[in-house]
Design an enzyme around this catalytic site. Structure first.
Site: not given
Ligand code: AMP
Length: 194
Positions: A88, A13, A150, A127, A139
């Protein structure tokens, strides 16, 4: 053009969003990036979000809804934006719809990157390895153990969004296992037909 990219962590994404940004000049609104920036800056939001993010758990809706709503009000979103990692959950999907309606806006399309998730943990570990090799921060949630959590959170909370957008006639799917350029081409074909 207002769109959402859907797909499990590692589906590509972020990579595809970057390409849409370059071609269409609309910003990528990644809640993950915004939250990581808040963590790095040790803001109140960041302090609340850190432990949940490190564990691969979702941050409370009120927090993400507020940061996205504020971000959308900035001038660079006037011509549209790409939502990456948000909404999400079905509750967040309803929230974003109401939020946009309040701003006189609506989403045009939700594009799902369909992938074989057994291949995703390999992508995530790569990554992390690439970031490490480039001397960039890795990360904390990019490891096999947290990835399993996740992915579980994705299937439990986020995967139902495909049905949600399908029912609204807004879902388009692309083969996220194809090479990066082919995925981009498929996405561009969808955007050209909006
Ligand atoms: P990502 O970079 O999208 O994988 O997000 C990393 C982490 O940020 C996730 O595992 C959640 O802890 C938090 N996070 C990101 N977007 C959301 C969302 N829309 N709702 C809740 N938590 C989020």
């Amino acid at each position: 053009m207002r769109l959402i990219l859907l797909g499990p962590p590692g589906a590509g994404k972020g990579t595809q969003a970057q390409r849409i940004v370059e071609k269409h000049g609309i910003p990528q609104l990644s809640t993950g990036d915004m939250l990581r920036a808040a963590v790095a800056a040790r803001t109140e939001v960041g302090l609340k979000a850190k432990a949940l993010m490190d564990a691969g758990e979702l941050v409370p809706d009120a927090v993400v809804n507020a940061i996205v709503s504020e971000r959308i009000d900035q001038a660079d979103c006037d011509n549209g934006f790409i939502l990456d990692g948000y909404p999400r959950t079905l509750v967040q999907a309803d929230s974003v719809e109401a939020m946009l309606k309040g701003k006189g806006q609506a989403l045009d399309v939700a594009i799902e990157l369909v992938v074989d998730d057994s291949a995703m943990v390999g992508r995530i570990l790569r990554r992390a390895e690439e970031a490490r090799a480039a001397g960039q921060p890795v990360r904390k949630d990019d490891n096999a153990e947290v990835y399993a959590d996740r992915l579980r959170a994705y299937y439990k909370s986020t995967a139902p969004l495909t049905g949600y957008y399908h029912a609204k006639g807004k879902l388009k799917t692309v083969d996220g296992m194809a090479n990066i350029d082919s995925v981009t081409a498929e996405i561009e074909a969808i955007l050209a037909n909006l």
